[in-house]
Design an enzyme around this catalytic site. Sequence first.
Site, PDB file in Angstrom:
ATOM      1  N   ASP A   7       0.983  -1.051   0.094  1.00 27.60           N
ATOM      2  CA  ASP A   7      -0.002  -0.063   0.214  1.00 27.60           C
ATOM      3  C   ASP A   7       0.876   1.087   0.113  1.00 27.60           C
ATOM      4  OD1 ASP A   7      -2.334   1.838   0.123  1.00 27.60           O
ATOM      5  OD2 ASP A   7      -2.083   1.727   2.281  1.00 27.60           O
ATOM      6  N   GLU A  68      -0.864  -1.212  -5.120  1.00 26.62           N
ATOM      7  CA  GLU A  68      -2.195  -0.540  -5.126  1.00 26.62           C
ATOM      8  C   GLU A  68      -2.134   0.430  -6.395  1.00 26.62           C
ATOM      9  OE1 GLU A  68      -4.546   1.039  -1.831  1.00 26.62           O
ATOM     10  OE2 GLU A  68      -4.559   2.726  -2.882  1.00 26.62           O
ATOM     11  N   ASP A 141      -2.633   1.177   6.766  1.00 28.27           N
ATOM     12  CA  ASP A 141      -1.955   1.021   5.663  1.00 28.27           C
ATOM     13  C   ASP A 141      -1.218  -0.417   5.647  1.00 28.27           C
ATOM     14  OD1 ASP A 141      -1.214   4.090   5.069  1.00 28.27           O
ATOM     15  OD2 ASP A 141      -1.319   3.645   7.147  1.00 28.27           O
TER      16      ASP A 141
END
Lengths: 200, 200
Positions: A7, A68, A141
């Site tokens: 992330d 991501e 996160d």
Amino acid sequence: MRVMGVDPGLTRCGLGAVEGRPGAPLSLVAVGVVRTGADEELGARLVGIEAGIEQWLDDVRPDAVAVERVFSQHNVRTVMGTAQAAGIAVLCAARRGLPVALHTPSEVKAAITGSGTADKKQIGTMVTRLLRLSEMPKPADAADALALAICHVWRGGAQHRLAEAMAKAKTQDRLAEAVAKAKTQGRAASARTTRKDVAL
Amino acid sequence: MRVMGVDPGLTRCGLGAVEGRPGAPLSLVAVGVVRTGADEELGARLVGIEAGIEQWLDDVRPDAVAVERVFSQHNVRTVMGTAQAAGIAVLCAARRGLPVALHTPSEVKAAITGSGTADKKQIGTMVTRLLRLSEMPKPADAADALALAICHVWRGGAQHRLAEAMAKAKTQDRLAEAVAKAKTQGRAASARTTRKDVAL
């Protein structure tokens, strides 16, 4: 299949690795965050992110990396740093020849919770449940990185098989093309030879 | 001072190095472009950009690297790739301990042409003139990279002196702070000692 999820972010880059395959229970390999200081220069921050990800790749030895996908319309203020952190994760994985997949936040949410608009808490709850953890991974996160990895195990398996099938089909197409070309050239060569014979 | 400019991009990453200092004629060191295929995977493209920039840094040995600052509001379609290419340039320079500066397109235009809204042709014309070249460097990305490098020679000199002065002032502040703290602790220690003496 062991997947490492990233992330991306400059201040907090979430990292999480899971082991599993579609249709079987998943297990947690590692979860954490690489942090860099907002007061550091961009170069120092990117070097810190790279070193952190490299260390993780050494330790975790994943079969694939899921990052991501960053969109420009979200968080305009921080999006450039996020894109750069994501780029470094992709770079580190690609340098090692690892397959890299980019998943959008809504793909991840839909994979984990069944809804593309799930909130952070819902993601955290499902990650905790799916990995049978005693408590929710923190910060968010870190949980998001695990969600990416889980999403990839589930989606990635199918994507991987599809990519393999397409690569195989492409190879077969090329082979067929090469064979056809060779045949044509063979005919052309015989044709030339024939003409030459005639000319002599 | 030798500066390498980077006009970041995935398809064409412009690179250009110049030698010079404010108030003296500039000279061209090298100019070119690192290209990656639009049909390649993102990971392979980023690895290609990194390899190209590393090769350039080895060959050119710059004292500083100037990279175009990427904004999210421009070219939404390609901005993520541009940001990632820029991030890799910053990473490569920072790993070598080279100072990195980010200049906005309008800063570069203003430095080179006197107008922050100059067009590509004007930039190319001025780069050609300032470096006394026989023809305009092509493609535009290569000329832009040289413009960045020139901008940094001119602006960077002043910025560098400012940064050095600020770092020096900060060190002096910290020193003064440490001295003041040591003095306070010294007083506290004597105070404690005094109290102990009394208590005994």
